[in-house]
Design a protein around this motif. Structure first.
Motif, PDB file in Angstrom:
ATOM      1  N   ILE A  58      -8.173   1.347  -9.877  1.00 24.28           N
ATOM      2  CA  ILE A  58      -8.659   2.514  -9.117  1.00 24.28           C
ATOM      3  C   ILE A  58      -8.040   3.767  -9.720  1.00 24.28           C
ATOM      4  N   PRO A  59      -8.741   4.900  -9.604  1.00 21.03           N
ATOM      5  CA  PRO A  59      -8.179   6.150 -10.147  1.00 21.03           C
ATOM      6  C   PRO A  59      -7.043   6.670  -9.268  1.00 21.03           C
ATOM      7  N   GLU A  60      -6.306   7.619  -9.813  1.00 20.76           N
ATOM      8  CA  GLU A  60      -5.135   8.149  -9.106  1.00 20.76           C
ATOM      9  C   GLU A  60      -5.502   8.889  -7.822  1.00 20.76           C
ATOM     10  N   PHE A  61      -6.575   9.673  -7.849  1.00 25.54           N
ATOM     11  CA  PHE A  61      -6.942  10.434  -6.651  1.00 25.54           C
ATOM     12  C   PHE A  61      -7.315   9.496  -5.505  1.00 25.54           C
ATOM     13  N   GLU A  62      -7.871   8.305  -5.819  1.00 23.76           N
ATOM     14  CA  GLU A  62      -8.191   7.337  -4.783  1.00 23.76           C
ATOM     15  C   GLU A  62      -6.913   6.772  -4.168  1.00 23.76           C
ATOM     16  N   PHE A  63      -5.930   6.499  -5.005  1.00 22.51           N
ATOM     17  CA  PHE A  63      -4.638   6.003  -4.514  1.00 22.51           C
ATOM     18  C   PHE A  63      -3.919   7.051  -3.669  1.00 22.51           C
ATOM     19  N   ASN A  64      -4.034   8.330  -4.048  1.00 22.52           N
ATOM     20  CA  ASN A  64      -3.359   9.412  -3.315  1.00 22.52           C
ATOM     21  C   ASN A  64      -3.869   9.535  -1.875  1.00 22.52           C
ATOM     22  N   LYS A 103      -1.609   0.169  -4.026  1.00 28.21           N
ATOM     23  CA  LYS A 103      -0.621   0.397  -5.078  1.00 28.21           C
ATOM     24  C   LYS A 103      -0.727  -0.676  -6.163  1.00 28.21           C
ATOM     25  N   SER A 104      -1.007  -1.917  -5.755  1.00 27.16           N
ATOM     26  CA  SER A 104      -1.186  -2.996  -6.727  1.00 27.16           C
ATOM     27  C   SER A 104      -2.417  -2.763  -7.594  1.00 27.16           C
ATOM     28  N   LEU A 105      -3.496  -2.310  -6.954  1.00 24.28           N
ATOM     29  CA  LEU A 105      -4.717  -2.039  -7.710  1.00 24.28           C
ATOM     30  C   LEU A 105      -4.527  -0.876  -8.670  1.00 24.28           C
ATOM     31  N   PHE A 106      -3.759   0.142  -8.198  1.00 29.62           N
ATOM     32  CA  PHE A 106      -3.517   1.294  -9.066  1.00 29.62           C
ATOM     33  C   PHE A 106      -2.637   0.910 -10.252  1.00 29.62           C
ATOM     34  N   ALA A 107      -1.675  -0.014 -10.006  1.00 29.84           N
ATOM     35  CA  ALA A 107      -0.819  -0.469 -11.112  1.00 29.84           C
ATOM     36  C   ALA A 107      -1.626  -1.228 -12.170  1.00 29.84           C
ATOM     37  N   ASP A 108      -2.682  -1.930 -11.724  1.00 30.42           N
ATOM     38  CA  ASP A 108      -3.551  -2.647 -12.681  1.00 30.42           C
ATOM     39  C   ASP A 108      -4.655  -1.749 -13.224  1.00 30.42           C
ATOM     40  N   GLN A 109      -4.574  -0.437 -12.841  1.00 31.27           N
ATOM     41  CA  GLN A 109      -5.535   0.565 -13.310  1.00 31.27           C
ATOM     42  C   GLN A 109      -6.972   0.213 -12.897  1.00 31.27           C
TER      43      GLN A 109
END
Length: 357
Positions: A133-139, A125-131
């Motif tokens: 990783i892409p959204e599908f990877e976070f999902n 979630k931290s990596l996704f907030a800093d953009q």
């Protein structure tokens, strides 16, 4: 004097001889045979067969426990009416140690996996907030976290069922035995304190109660193979119940087995008939009964006893009295017979007197 005595004894001897001769002659004479006679009569001729069997409920179920344990409380008793889903008994669960350990281990494993998924989800979630990783990877990590959470819930529910017989999520209590049918309790074969086993694919389980719908009763019996071809579905049956000697019950034949079974060298076919209940009598399950099945009947016809018939060369005769103790043979045409009386279609009148042989 001597001459008188001699004459007396001579006359007596002759008298005795004559009396003896007359007596023996009368004994040797046969008395004339006097034949009894009977008149024809008007009656109903009914041809029927008899089936033996018993009265049982159409719907009867054995209610069993879903868990193993000891019967803690029984809330009902035999003979009591019960509604569907009403409580019958409560089982005190004695956990199987092997299953308990396995369930606890599953909970602990699921909790560790959930903690790991939660840690990884926070990092992603931290990596996704800093953009980064892409959204599908976070999902994918979000999905894995949800999956592990669901697994922990399932493991905890399974552990609760093993320990207490209750599911925390569904709110269902498996250690409570409830009626699966509305009706009357026929039997409760267990008592409080009795150990019971659960129903599973390898074991039928302990029966807690037998429940039946006593408002829908059937007669179940057998008929001989020589008679089964004469009956058909829809025929009326008269049920004579041994425990109830009054007016018989009426039933309607609804099933005849297509396959017979060997019963001590005789082939029998199972039949089933729906019983018409009466408000003035209560039928108990298991009553033995005999069913009279009417195959044919002739109402109010002229009939005689079968023993009055003479059969010669394929023709049937009776002996009719023409004068006192004088008889002549007359041919008659017969109809339906019930084994005792037989219908007379033609040949004699109602007032004829027939020789009884």
């Amino acid at each position: 004097m001597k001459k008188f005595i001699a004459i007396f004894f001579g006359v007596a001897t002759v008298g005795v001889f004559i009396w003896t001769a007359v007596f023996l002659y009368q004994k040797s004479q046969q008395k004339p045979v006097v034949y009894e006679t009977q008149q024809p009569f008007v009656t109903d001729i009914v041809v029927k067969t008899v089936a033996t069997g018993k009265i049982i409920p159409r719907k009867e179920v054995e209610v069993k426990s879903q868990v193993s344990g000891v019967v803690e409380t029984i809330y009902v008793e035999a003979g009591q009416p019960i509604a569907k889903d009403a409580l019958i008994a409560k089982i005190q669960i004695i956990p199987n140690m092997e299953r308990l350990v396995a369930a606890e281990s599953r909970v602990e494993t699921a909790r560790l996996r959930l903690d790991n998924a939660n840690t990884e989800l926070a990092r992603q979630k931290s990596l996704f907030a800093d953009q980064l990783i892409p959204e599908f990877e976070f999902n994918k990590y979000q999905y894995d976290f949800n999956l592990q959470k669901e697994e922990l819930d399932a493991a905890e529910n399974a552990l609760a069922i093993v320990r207490e017989g209750a599911s925390q999520k569904a709110g269902k209590i498996s250690n409570q035995v409830k009626a699966t049918l509305q009706g009357l309790i026929l039997d409760i074969p267990v008592k409080e304190g009795t150990f019971v086993t659960e129903t599973n694919t390898f074991n039928a389980g302990t029966t807690i109660a037998t429940v039946a719908n006593m408002e829908d009763m059937i007669f179940e019996g057998t008929v001989d193979e020589s008679e089964v071809g004469k009956i058909s579905e829809g025929m009326d049956l008269l049920l004579n119940i041994g425990a109830m000697e009054k007016e018989p019950f009426v039933a309607k034949l609804e099933y005849i087995s297509p396959q017979g079974v060997d019963d001590q060298g005789t082939i029998k076919f199972e039949i089933r008939a729906a019983v018409t209940l009466r408000k003035d009598h209560f039928l108990r399950a298991g009553y033995s009964a005999t069913a009279d099945i009417v195959l044919d009947r002739a109402d109010q016809v002229l009939a005689i006893n079968e023993r009055l018939l003479l059969v010669e060369n394929g023709k049937t005769y009776v002996e009719v009295e023409t004068a006192p103790q004088e008889f002549e043979r007359r041919e008659v045409v017969t109809g339906l017979s019930d084994g005792i009386n037989i219908e007379i279609v033609s040949g004699i009148a109602k007032d004829a007197r027939l020789k009884v042989r």
